[in-house]
Write an enzyme that holds these catalytic residues in place. Structure first.
Site, mmCIF file in Angstrom:
data_model
loop_
_atom_site.group_PDB
_atom_site.id
_atom_site.type_symbol
_atom_site.label_atom_id
_atom_site.label_comp_id
_atom_site.label_asym_id
_atom_site.label_seq_id
_atom_site.Cartn_x
_atom_site.Cartn_y
_atom_site.Cartn_z
ATOM 1 N N GLY A 54 0.865 -1.185 0.000
ATOM 2 C CA GLY A 54 0.000 0.000 0.000
ATOM 3 C C GLY A 54 0.894 1.224 0.000
ATOM 4 O O GLY A 54 1.831 1.323 0.812
ATOM 5 N N GLN A 203 -5.576 -8.951 -2.498
ATOM 6 C CA GLN A 203 -5.595 -7.998 -1.371
ATOM 7 C C GLN A 203 -7.018 -7.684 -0.924
ATOM 8 O O GLN A 203 -7.251 -7.346 0.234
ATOM 9 C CB GLN A 203 -4.884 -6.690 -1.756
ATOM 10 C CG GLN A 203 -3.381 -6.792 -1.900
ATOM 11 C CD GLN A 203 -2.978 -7.018 -3.331
ATOM 12 O OE1 GLN A 203 -3.686 -7.683 -4.089
ATOM 13 N NE2 GLN A 203 -1.835 -6.494 -3.731
ATOM 14 N N ASP A 244 -1.699 4.560 -6.194
ATOM 15 C CA ASP A 244 -0.260 4.438 -5.899
ATOM 16 C C ASP A 244 0.521 5.618 -6.435
ATOM 17 O O ASP A 244 1.641 5.892 -6.001
ATOM 18 C CB ASP A 244 0.283 3.141 -6.492
ATOM 19 C CG ASP A 244 -0.320 1.964 -5.762
ATOM 20 O OD1 ASP A 244 -1.449 1.569 -6.101
ATOM 21 O OD2 ASP A 244 0.310 1.489 -4.801
HETATM 22 O O1 MRU Z 1 0.543 -3.922 -4.570
HETATM 23 P P1 MRU Z 1 -0.062 -3.213 -3.394
HETATM 24 O O2 MRU Z 1 -0.857 -4.112 -2.496
HETATM 25 O O3 MRU Z 1 0.960 -2.382 -2.642
HETATM 26 O O4 MRU Z 1 -1.090 -2.211 -4.075
HETATM 27 C C1 MRU Z 1 -1.878 -1.363 -3.281
HETATM 28 C C2 MRU Z 1 -2.830 -0.556 -4.053
HETATM 29 O O5 MRU Z 1 -2.896 -0.601 -5.260
HETATM 30 C C3 MRU Z 1 -3.663 0.418 -3.266
HETATM 31 O O6 MRU Z 1 -4.916 0.594 -3.846
HETATM 32 C C4 MRU Z 1 -2.907 1.761 -3.258
HETATM 33 O O7 MRU Z 1 -1.597 1.600 -2.775
HETATM 34 C C5 MRU Z 1 -3.572 2.772 -2.443
HETATM 35 S S1 MRU Z 1 -3.407 2.361 -0.746
HETATM 36 C C6 MRU Z 1 -4.005 3.572 0.236
#
Ligand code: MRU
Length: 364
Positions: A54, A203, A244
């Site tokens: 995240g 997730q 992200d």
């Molecule tokens: O690969 P991840 O689990 O790190 O991806 C997370 C996401 O895509 C979330 O939607 C994003 O980081 C926003 S978190 C507040």
């Protein structure tokens, strides 16, 4: 947020005063494990191998990773080494570079002996700032949920679709996309969340569904391909996702599959909102599709799924034929034109260069 009645954040200082404790998210929802990071190398592994993940939490973990590095060796060379080692862990979430640049800028002018203490203080500040930002996003997003609720029959829940995990586990606390949902629950505005499972790492199924269950927020887990169908049948009132990296003109990079949800939302007249903390804005890029590096993760994540076996143990099973080829782009970009609004800590911005600049005039 609370886990079994106990208030928790996702990252905190260990009782020894210097180790960094995190929830090892690889084992959720089946096992709740806490690990202590004690070296730069461990912090880098925790980010790369997604013990923590995240965008906001990646940034905070990186800031603590620099603090651990400064405890090992506070030289200029090791500061640069820490920046490089942590920066290469995950390429898409911009909070990582934002936190590392901030750490280097603050620490470089200090005498080496003062750097470790300053790095810990800065990491704690970034963590607190994340919590404040998310609360503010929650308040601004709640106004949108309230407006939708006002158009429904009294007591009828606002149905919200979310993708991946942009919940408290992706941040220090509250989450970004979940903050308005949690506030709605606290203020008695009825909500129900449709949770995309979010292959390949699930997730949504493993983390968002777990969070919502612990918070007693009504939710329903769906497969990634169900969202469009539900929208066609009027069962989704709004979409809220995280991001992200969002560009200066409002293109939104988020977990793979977000773009398809935005297309389906547009086709069905469903508002599509993005919860956006300002450290996730990359003011140096405009065209997200062309300019944002998309992380390519291991094909193993596509070929295998992890779950709880009949023996009560967490294990992996193969879902594809051995010897086949798999690709695993981890993020995609939703163009600004498909985004109804960006819910920031300063208010809801139109997804455009003008919209973002109006809320962040200091960015020129
Ligand atoms: O690969 P991840 O689990 O790190 O991806 C997370 C996401 O895509 C979330 O939607 C994003 O980081 C926003 S978190 C507040």
């Amino acid at each position: 947020m609370k886990v079994d009645g106990r208030p928790m954040r996702t990252i905190w200082l260990d009782a020894d005063g210097w180790g960094v404790d995190v929830i090892d998210q690889r084992w959720l929802p089946h096992e709740f494990r806490i690990v202590t990071l004690r070296t730069l190398a461990e912090a880098a592994t925790a980010i790369r191998d997604m013990w923590v993940r995240g965008a906001p939490l990646i940034g905070v973990t990186a800031a603590y990773g620099v603090a651990l590095a400064m405890r090992e060796n506070p030289s200029d060379a090791h500061l640069d080494q820490a920046w490089a080692t942590l920066h290469e862990t995950r390429p898409t979430a911009i909070n990582l570079r934002w936190a590392l640049d901030a750490a280097r800028a603050r620490l470089r002018p200090l005498p080496p002996a003062a750097r470790a203490a300053a790095a810990y203080a800065q990491a704690a500040e970034i963590a607190e700032e994340d919590v404040d930002i998310n609360r503010a996003i929650g308040r601004n997003g709640l106004a949108i949920i309230r407006a939708i609720a006002a158009r429904k029959a009294p007591g009828e829940p606002v149905n919200i679709l979310t993708h991946c995990n942009a919940g408290w586990l992706a941040t220090v606390d509250y989450g970004t996309a979940t903050a308005p949902i949690y506030l709605a629950g606290e203020e008695g505005v009825p909500v129900h969340v449709f949770v995309d499972e979010t292959r390949p790492r699930n997730q949504g199924a493993s983390l968002t569904a777990w969070e919502l269950l612990h918070n007693r927020t009504p939710s329903t887990l769906i497969v990634d391909n169900a969202g469009g169908h539900l929208m066609q049948h009027g069962r989704i009132d709004m979409v809220i996702v995280g991001t992200d990296r969002t560009t200066a003109r409002g293109d939104v990079c988020n977990k793979i599959g977000t773009y398809l949800k935005a297309l389906a939302a547009r086709d069905n007249g469903v508002p599509f909102y993005v919860a956006l903390p300002s450290p996730t804005i990359d003011w140096t890029v405009n065209d997200g599709v062309k300019e944002i590096p998309i992380e390519e993760r291991s094909a193993e994540e596509v070929d295998f799924v992890q779950g709880l076996g009949a023996d009560g143990k967490v294990s992996r099973v193969r879902v594809s034929p051995e010897g086949g080829r798999a690709a695993n782009p981890a993020f995609d970009v939703t163009p600004a034109r498909l985004v109804t609004g960006l819910i920031t800590e300063r208010g809801v911005a139109e997804a455009s260069a003008d919209g973002l600049r109006a809320l962040f005039p200091e960015r020129g």
